[in-house]
Design a protein around this motif. Structure first.
Motif, short mmCIF file in Angstrom:
data_model
loop_
_atom_site.label_atom_id
_atom_site.label_comp_id
_atom_site.label_asym_id
_atom_site.label_seq_id
_atom_site.Cartn_x
_atom_site.Cartn_y
_atom_site.Cartn_z
N GLU A 80 10.17 3.54 20.52
CA GLU A 80 10.63 2.98 21.79
C GLU A 80 11.10 4.08 22.74
O GLU A 80 10.98 3.95 23.97
CB GLU A 80 11.75 1.97 21.55
CG GLU A 80 11.27 0.71 20.84
CD GLU A 80 12.39 -0.25 20.50
OE1 GLU A 80 13.58 0.18 20.56
OE2 GLU A 80 12.10 -1.41 20.16
N ALA A 81 11.61 5.17 22.17
CA ALA A 81 12.06 6.28 23.00
C ALA A 81 10.88 6.93 23.73
O ALA A 81 11.02 7.40 24.86
CB ALA A 81 12.78 7.32 22.15
N LEU A 82 9.72 6.95 23.08
CA LEU A 82 8.54 7.56 23.68
C LEU A 82 7.79 6.61 24.61
O LEU A 82 6.94 7.02 25.39
CB LEU A 82 7.59 8.07 22.59
CG LEU A 82 8.09 9.28 21.80
CD1 LEU A 82 7.23 9.53 20.58
CD2 LEU A 82 8.11 10.52 22.70
N ALA A 83 8.09 5.32 24.52
CA ALA A 83 7.48 4.34 25.40
C ALA A 83 8.25 4.32 26.72
O ALA A 83 9.32 4.89 26.84
CB ALA A 83 7.49 2.97 24.74
N GLY A 84 7.70 3.67 27.70
CA GLY A 84 8.39 3.56 28.97
C GLY A 84 8.04 4.70 29.92
O GLY A 84 7.11 5.46 29.68
N PRO A 85 8.80 4.84 31.00
CA PRO A 85 8.50 5.85 32.02
C PRO A 85 8.45 7.26 31.44
O PRO A 85 9.36 7.68 30.73
CB PRO A 85 9.67 5.70 33.01
CG PRO A 85 10.16 4.31 32.80
CD PRO A 85 9.98 4.03 31.33
N THR A 86 7.38 7.98 31.75
CA THR A 86 7.22 9.34 31.22
C THR A 86 8.26 10.30 31.77
O THR A 86 8.60 11.30 31.13
CB THR A 86 5.82 9.88 31.52
OG1 THR A 86 5.60 9.85 32.95
CG2 THR A 86 4.76 9.04 30.83
N ALA A 87 8.77 10.03 32.96
CA ALA A 87 9.73 10.94 33.59
C ALA A 87 11.05 11.01 32.84
O ALA A 87 11.81 11.97 33.02
CB ALA A 87 9.98 10.51 35.04
N THR A 88 11.34 10.02 32.01
CA THR A 88 12.61 10.01 31.27
C THR A 88 12.40 10.01 29.75
O THR A 88 13.32 9.72 29.00
CB THR A 88 13.46 8.78 31.68
OG1 THR A 88 12.67 7.59 31.51
CG2 THR A 88 13.92 8.90 33.12
N GLN A 89 11.19 10.33 29.31
CA GLN A 89 10.92 10.38 27.88
C GLN A 89 11.78 11.40 27.17
O GLN A 89 12.26 11.18 26.05
CB GLN A 89 9.44 10.71 27.62
CG GLN A 89 8.50 9.54 27.67
CD GLN A 89 7.09 9.95 27.35
OE1 GLN A 89 6.69 11.10 27.54
NE2 GLN A 89 6.30 9.00 26.87
N GLY A 90 11.98 12.55 27.79
CA GLY A 90 12.75 13.62 27.17
C GLY A 90 14.17 13.20 26.84
O GLY A 90 14.68 13.46 25.75
N GLU A 91 14.81 12.51 27.77
CA GLU A 91 16.18 12.06 27.55
C GLU A 91 16.23 11.01 26.45
O GLU A 91 17.11 11.04 25.58
CB GLU A 91 16.76 11.50 28.85
CG GLU A 91 18.27 11.31 28.84
CD GLU A 91 18.70 9.99 28.21
OE1 GLU A 91 19.86 9.89 27.78
OE2 GLU A 91 17.87 9.05 28.14
N ARG A 92 15.28 10.08 26.48
CA ARG A 92 15.28 9.02 25.48
C ARG A 92 15.00 9.55 24.08
O ARG A 92 15.64 9.15 23.10
CB ARG A 92 14.24 7.94 25.85
CG ARG A 92 14.59 7.16 27.11
CD ARG A 92 13.74 5.89 27.24
NE ARG A 92 12.31 6.17 27.13
CZ ARG A 92 11.55 6.53 28.17
NH1 ARG A 92 12.07 6.69 29.37
NH2 ARG A 92 10.25 6.74 27.99
N LEU A 93 14.00 10.45 23.97
CA LEU A 93 13.68 11.01 22.66
C LEU A 93 14.83 11.87 22.13
O LEU A 93 15.18 11.79 20.95
CB LEU A 93 12.39 11.86 22.74
CG LEU A 93 11.92 12.49 21.43
CD1 LEU A 93 11.64 11.41 20.38
CD2 LEU A 93 10.68 13.35 21.66
N THR A 94 15.42 12.66 23.00
CA THR A 94 16.56 13.50 22.60
C THR A 94 17.71 12.66 22.10
O THR A 94 18.28 12.91 21.02
CB THR A 94 17.03 14.36 23.79
OG1 THR A 94 15.97 15.22 24.20
CG2 THR A 94 18.25 15.19 23.42
#
Length: 198
Positions: A80-94
């Motif tokens: 789910e962290a990698l899904a969604g808007p690509t511009a905020t993937q880094g924050e979600r994955l981190t």
């Protein structure tokens, strides 16, 4: 006639026996690694006869495999962290990955995997599967179609941060609060994810 000899089998069907053994095993494996841990040292820490460990898990490999099992939903969280808007993937994955190390329910397993992956092939494969399993067979594969190298570098960056904070205990990094850690790490992870493969 009773001989007084302990069989190591569960008394009264105590459902907490398995959980207590796993907790002791995680503590032993996380501090001593796979090679330095013995069934007897785990049994001593748990306060049980070694035979009880064999009853539940067979041998050290079986017990080790059980300690590596992450709670249900951990891989889904990374997906789910990698899904969604690509511009905020880094924050979600981190945030998702580092929280696995911070959480009392998953932190010990992550430390076990990290320490043991350096000397145990089963742990290496399992640590790799935590990430690959979060991606394989999901819609995220399309989003990362031309960014696999970037994802690999992002994962490597997160592994380095987790190692430094939780295993090496580098000053300032180990003492940093979680939100600051995420804020300082996420931009670098995002940069890796934004870079397309050649």
């Amino acid at each position: 006639m009773s001989t007084g000899k302990r069989t190591g089998r569960p008394a009264g069907g105590d459902g907490n026996n398995r959980a207590r053994i796993l907790e002791a095993a995680r503590e032993e494996f996380s501090t001593k690694g796979f090679r330095g841990t013995t069934m007897r040292s785990i049994a001593n820490r748990a306060g049980f006869d070694v035979a009880l460990l064999s009853h539940y898990f067979g041998n050290k490999n079986g017990l080790f495999a059980a300690t590596m099992e992450l709670p249900e939903g951990a891989q889904k969280m990374l997906t789910e962290a990698l899904a969604g808007p690509t511009a905020t993937q880094g924050e979600r994955l981190t945030r998702s990955y580092l929280s696995l190390w911070e959480d009392a329910a998953t932190g010990p397993q992550m430390q076990i995997l990290a320490r043991s992956a350096l000397s145990n092939e089963a742990a290496t494969k399992h640590m790799r599967a935590v990430f690959i399993g979060a991606i394989a067979g999901s819609d995220v594969t399309d989003l990362l179609a031309d960014r696999w190298t970037g994802l690999a570098l992002a994962i490597s960056h997160l592994l380095g941060v987790a190692f430094a904070r939780h295993l090496i205990h580098i000053p300032h990094l180990a003492e940093s609060d979680f939100e600051t850690l995420v804020a300082r790490t996420a931009p670098a992870v995002q940069l890796h994810l934004d870079t397309a493969d050649d």
